[in-house]
Design a protein around this motif. Sequence first.
Motif, PDB file in Angstrom:
ATOM      1  N   GLU A   3     -30.480  17.462 -27.247  1.00 58.75           N
ATOM      2  CA  GLU A   3     -31.479  18.035 -26.349  1.00 58.75           C
ATOM      3  C   GLU A   3     -32.832  17.334 -26.474  1.00 58.75           C
ATOM      4  O   GLU A   3     -33.414  16.902 -25.492  1.00 58.75           O
ATOM      5  CB  GLU A   3     -31.640  19.530 -26.631  1.00 58.75           C
ATOM      6  CG  GLU A   3     -32.517  20.215 -25.616  1.00 58.75           C
ATOM      7  CD  GLU A   3     -32.540  21.725 -25.787  1.00 58.75           C
ATOM      8  OE1 GLU A   3     -33.306  22.361 -25.069  1.00 58.75           O
ATOM      9  OE2 GLU A   3     -31.813  22.258 -26.634  1.00 58.75           O
ATOM     10  N   ASN A   4     -33.338  17.221 -27.712  1.00 60.90           N
ATOM     11  CA  ASN A   4     -34.650  16.633 -27.969  1.00 60.90           C
ATOM     12  C   ASN A   4     -34.506  15.539 -29.018  1.00 60.90           C
ATOM     13  O   ASN A   4     -33.978  15.790 -30.101  1.00 60.90           O
ATOM     14  CB  ASN A   4     -35.632  17.691 -28.498  1.00 60.90           C
ATOM     15  CG  ASN A   4     -35.754  18.872 -27.564  1.00 60.90           C
ATOM     16  OD1 ASN A   4     -35.898  18.713 -26.369  1.00 60.90           O
ATOM     17  ND2 ASN A   4     -35.675  20.071 -28.128  1.00 60.90           N
ATOM     18  N   LEU A   5     -35.020  14.350 -28.714  1.00 65.88           N
ATOM     19  CA  LEU A   5     -34.880  13.226 -29.639  1.00 65.88           C
ATOM     20  C   LEU A   5     -36.145  12.379 -29.600  1.00 65.88           C
ATOM     21  O   LEU A   5     -36.660  12.057 -28.525  1.00 65.88           O
ATOM     22  CB  LEU A   5     -33.677  12.365 -29.239  1.00 65.88           C
ATOM     23  CG  LEU A   5     -33.435  11.089 -30.044  1.00 65.88           C
ATOM     24  CD1 LEU A   5     -33.095  11.415 -31.497  1.00 65.88           C
ATOM     25  CD2 LEU A   5     -32.318  10.272 -29.400  1.00 65.88           C
ATOM     26  N   ILE A   6     -36.624  12.005 -30.788  1.00 63.34           N
ATOM     27  CA  ILE A   6     -37.711  11.028 -30.888  1.00 63.34           C
ATOM     28  C   ILE A   6     -37.179   9.831 -31.667  1.00 63.34           C
ATOM     29  O   ILE A   6     -36.480   9.991 -32.672  1.00 63.34           O
ATOM     30  CB  ILE A   6     -38.979  11.623 -31.543  1.00 63.34           C
ATOM     31  CG1 ILE A   6     -40.143  10.618 -31.504  1.00 63.34           C
ATOM     32  CG2 ILE A   6     -38.711  12.114 -32.950  1.00 63.34           C
ATOM     33  CD1 ILE A   6     -41.504  11.220 -31.826  1.00 63.34           C
ATOM     34  N   VAL A   7     -37.481   8.649 -31.168  1.00 61.04           N
ATOM     35  CA  VAL A   7     -37.048   7.409 -31.802  1.00 61.04           C
ATOM     36  C   VAL A   7     -38.298   6.642 -32.208  1.00 61.04           C
ATOM     37  O   VAL A   7     -39.114   6.272 -31.366  1.00 61.04           O
ATOM     38  CB  VAL A   7     -36.182   6.556 -30.854  1.00 61.04           C
ATOM     39  CG1 VAL A   7     -35.735   5.278 -31.557  1.00 61.04           C
ATOM     40  CG2 VAL A   7     -34.983   7.356 -30.357  1.00 61.04           C
ATOM     41  N   PHE A   8     -38.444   6.428 -33.515  1.00 59.21           N
ATOM     42  CA  PHE A   8     -39.591   5.696 -34.051  1.00 59.21           C
ATOM     43  C   PHE A   8     -39.245   4.218 -34.199  1.00 59.21           C
ATOM     44  O   PHE A   8     -38.118   3.867 -34.553  1.00 59.21           O
ATOM     45  CB  PHE A   8     -39.984   6.242 -35.434  1.00 59.21           C
ATOM     46  CG  PHE A   8     -40.647   7.580 -35.389  1.00 59.21           C
ATOM     47  CD1 PHE A   8     -41.998   7.695 -35.107  1.00 59.21           C
ATOM     48  CD2 PHE A   8     -39.920   8.733 -35.643  1.00 59.21           C
ATOM     49  CE1 PHE A   8     -42.613   8.933 -35.070  1.00 59.21           C
ATOM     50  CE2 PHE A   8     -40.528   9.981 -35.608  1.00 59.21           C
ATOM     51  CZ  PHE A   8     -41.878  10.076 -35.318  1.00 59.21           C
ATOM     52  N   ALA A   9     -40.224   3.355 -33.964  1.00 62.38           N
ATOM     53  CA  ALA A   9     -40.093   1.923 -34.202  1.00 62.38           C
ATOM     54  C   ALA A   9     -41.219   1.499 -35.141  1.00 62.38           C
ATOM     55  O   ALA A   9     -42.393   1.629 -34.804  1.00 62.38           O
ATOM     56  CB  ALA A   9     -40.166   1.146 -32.888  1.00 62.38           C
ATOM     57  N   HIS A  10     -40.831   1.041 -36.310  1.00 63.36           N
ATOM     58  CA  HIS A  10     -41.829   0.658 -37.318  1.00 63.36           C
ATOM     59  C   HIS A  10     -42.459  -0.693 -37.003  1.00 63.36           C
ATOM     60  O   HIS A  10     -41.988  -1.441 -36.154  1.00 63.36           O
ATOM     61  CB  HIS A  10     -41.207   0.673 -38.720  1.00 63.36           C
ATOM     62  CG  HIS A  10     -40.115  -0.338 -38.932  1.00 63.36           C
ATOM     63  ND1 HIS A  10     -40.370  -1.654 -39.216  1.00 63.36           N
ATOM     64  CD2 HIS A  10     -38.757  -0.217 -38.918  1.00 63.36           C
ATOM     65  CE1 HIS A  10     -39.231  -2.307 -39.378  1.00 63.36           C
ATOM     66  NE2 HIS A  10     -38.223  -1.451 -39.185  1.00 63.36           N
ATOM     67  N   LEU A  24     -44.678  11.919 -39.638  1.00 60.31           N
ATOM     68  CA  LEU A  24     -44.547  12.306 -38.233  1.00 60.31           C
ATOM     69  C   LEU A  24     -43.157  12.845 -37.910  1.00 60.31           C
ATOM     70  O   LEU A  24     -43.001  13.684 -37.022  1.00 60.31           O
ATOM     71  CB  LEU A  24     -44.901  11.134 -37.326  1.00 60.31           C
ATOM     72  CG  LEU A  24     -46.358  10.675 -37.408  1.00 60.31           C
ATOM     73  CD1 LEU A  24     -46.583   9.439 -36.559  1.00 60.31           C
ATOM     74  CD2 LEU A  24     -47.315  11.784 -37.026  1.00 60.31           C
ATOM     75  N   ALA A  25     -42.148  12.394 -38.640  1.00 65.97           N
ATOM     76  CA  ALA A  25     -40.796  12.928 -38.443  1.00 65.97           C
ATOM     77  C   ALA A  25     -40.761  14.425 -38.766  1.00 65.97           C
ATOM     78  O   ALA A  25     -40.084  15.200 -38.072  1.00 65.97           O
ATOM     79  CB  ALA A  25     -39.804  12.175 -39.317  1.00 65.97           C
ATOM     80  N   LYS A  26     -41.506  14.841 -39.768  1.00 67.99           N
ATOM     81  CA  LYS A  26     -41.576  16.276 -40.101  1.00 67.99           C
ATOM     82  C   LYS A  26     -42.196  17.068 -38.955  1.00 67.99           C
ATOM     83  O   LYS A  26     -41.745  18.166 -38.626  1.00 67.99           O
ATOM     84  CB  LYS A  26     -42.383  16.486 -41.382  1.00 67.99           C
ATOM     85  CG  LYS A  26     -41.726  15.918 -42.623  1.00 67.99           C
ATOM     86  CD  LYS A  26     -42.639  16.042 -43.828  1.00 67.99           C
ATOM     87  CE  LYS A  26     -42.063  15.302 -45.015  1.00 67.99           C
ATOM     88  NZ  LYS A  26     -43.006  15.248 -46.141  1.00 67.99           N
ATOM     89  N   PHE A  33     -37.095  18.481 -32.605  1.00 67.68           N
ATOM     90  CA  PHE A  33     -36.611  17.162 -32.215  1.00 67.68           C
ATOM     91  C   PHE A  33     -35.756  16.561 -33.323  1.00 67.68           C
ATOM     92  O   PHE A  33     -36.112  16.632 -34.502  1.00 67.68           O
ATOM     93  CB  PHE A  33     -37.791  16.214 -31.941  1.00 67.68           C
ATOM     94  CG  PHE A  33     -38.386  16.384 -30.577  1.00 67.68           C
ATOM     95  CD1 PHE A  33     -38.115  15.476 -29.570  1.00 67.68           C
ATOM     96  CD2 PHE A  33     -39.224  17.456 -30.296  1.00 67.68           C
ATOM     97  CE1 PHE A  33     -38.665  15.632 -28.306  1.00 67.68           C
ATOM     98  CE2 PHE A  33     -39.779  17.628 -29.036  1.00 67.68           C
ATOM     99  CZ  PHE A  33     -39.493  16.719 -28.032  1.00 67.68           C
ATOM    100  N   ASP A  34     -34.643  15.974 -32.944  1.00 75.56           N
ATOM    101  CA  ASP A  34     -33.898  15.111 -33.855  1.00 75.56           C
ATOM    102  C   ASP A  34     -34.703  13.822 -33.974  1.00 75.56           C
ATOM    103  O   ASP A  34     -35.447  13.462 -33.052  1.00 75.56           O
ATOM    104  CB  ASP A  34     -32.506  14.811 -33.315  1.00 75.56           C
ATOM    105  CG  ASP A  34     -31.605  16.040 -33.308  1.00 75.56           C
ATOM    106  OD1 ASP A  34     -31.816  16.955 -34.134  1.00 75.56           O
ATOM    107  OD2 ASP A  34     -30.686  16.084 -32.465  1.00 75.56           O
ATOM    108  N   VAL A  35     -34.535  13.125 -35.090  1.00 74.72           N
ATOM    109  CA  VAL A  35     -35.338  11.934 -35.355  1.00 74.72           C
ATOM    110  C   VAL A  35     -34.425  10.759 -35.710  1.00 74.72           C
ATOM    111  O   VAL A  35     -33.515  10.897 -36.524  1.00 74.72           O
ATOM    112  CB  VAL A  35     -36.322  12.184 -36.522  1.00 74.72           C
ATOM    113  CG1 VAL A  35     -37.096  10.920 -36.858  1.00 74.72           C
ATOM    114  CG2 VAL A  35     -37.268  13.334 -36.197  1.00 74.72           C
ATOM    115  N   ILE A  36     -34.692   9.628 -35.090  1.00 72.18           N
ATOM    116  CA  ILE A  36     -34.042   8.360 -35.435  1.00 72.18           C
ATOM    117  C   ILE A  36     -35.149   7.356 -35.739  1.00 72.18           C
ATOM    118  O   ILE A  36     -36.142   7.283 -35.012  1.00 72.18           O
ATOM    119  CB  ILE A  36     -33.180   7.827 -34.275  1.00 72.18           C
ATOM    120  CG1 ILE A  36     -32.029   8.775 -33.956  1.00 72.18           C
ATOM    121  CG2 ILE A  36     -32.640   6.446 -34.603  1.00 72.18           C
ATOM    122  CD1 ILE A  36     -31.228   8.357 -32.725  1.00 72.18           C
ATOM    123  N   SER A  37     -34.953   6.585 -36.807  1.00 73.14           N
ATOM    124  CA  SER A  37     -35.888   5.515 -37.124  1.00 73.14           C
ATOM    125  C   SER A  37     -35.090   4.289 -37.567  1.00 73.14           C
ATOM    126  O   SER A  37     -34.805   4.108 -38.752  1.00 73.14           O
ATOM    127  CB  SER A  37     -36.873   5.953 -38.219  1.00 73.14           C
ATOM    128  OG  SER A  37     -37.848   4.951 -38.415  1.00 73.14           O
TER     129      SER A  37
END
Length: 169
Positions: A3-10, A24-26, A33-37
């Motif tokens: 449903e909700n996803l954030i994808v981080f790019a370092h 920020l993932a917290k 939101f689910d988190v992918i990095s």
Amino acid sequence: MTENLIVFAHGKESGPWGTKITQLAKTAERRGFDVISPDYSHSQEPQDRIDQLLTLAPRAQRLVLAGSSMGGYVSAMACAALQPQALFLMAPAIHFPFPGWDGEPLGIPKRCTVVHGWHDDIVPLAQAQRFAREHNAALHILDSGHTLNDRLPMLDLLLDQLLADVLQS
């Protein structure tokens, strides 16, 4: 599909779970939101990292891309293909006149927040200002340097507000 996803790019010199992304993932998880990095450290080339993100092809009802420095460039350049509902950029390495870094981001979502430090000695503030102006993005300039690590509480607040806006849409 989640449903909700954030994808981080370092950034170029950091890793997938550095200080900023871990914090920020917290914030994202608290908002549901689910988190992918992904780990992009195998390459210093922006296009390789963009290709990796596009191959990952993250999908969600509410997709948010977030990136710091080089990761900001990667996230912005992936917008046209991934069509996120929001974009969160920290000291984005955008509008550099160098081959591989000179692409023009397309498909930037209406909900776009850019955070930059007054004292950034890596990415000139003018580049963030240009991007924000061209894409009608919210621009927040902080008393900080390139990493923005000394302003984590403010980054938390800004990301939390963006995610709240996405959830209300």
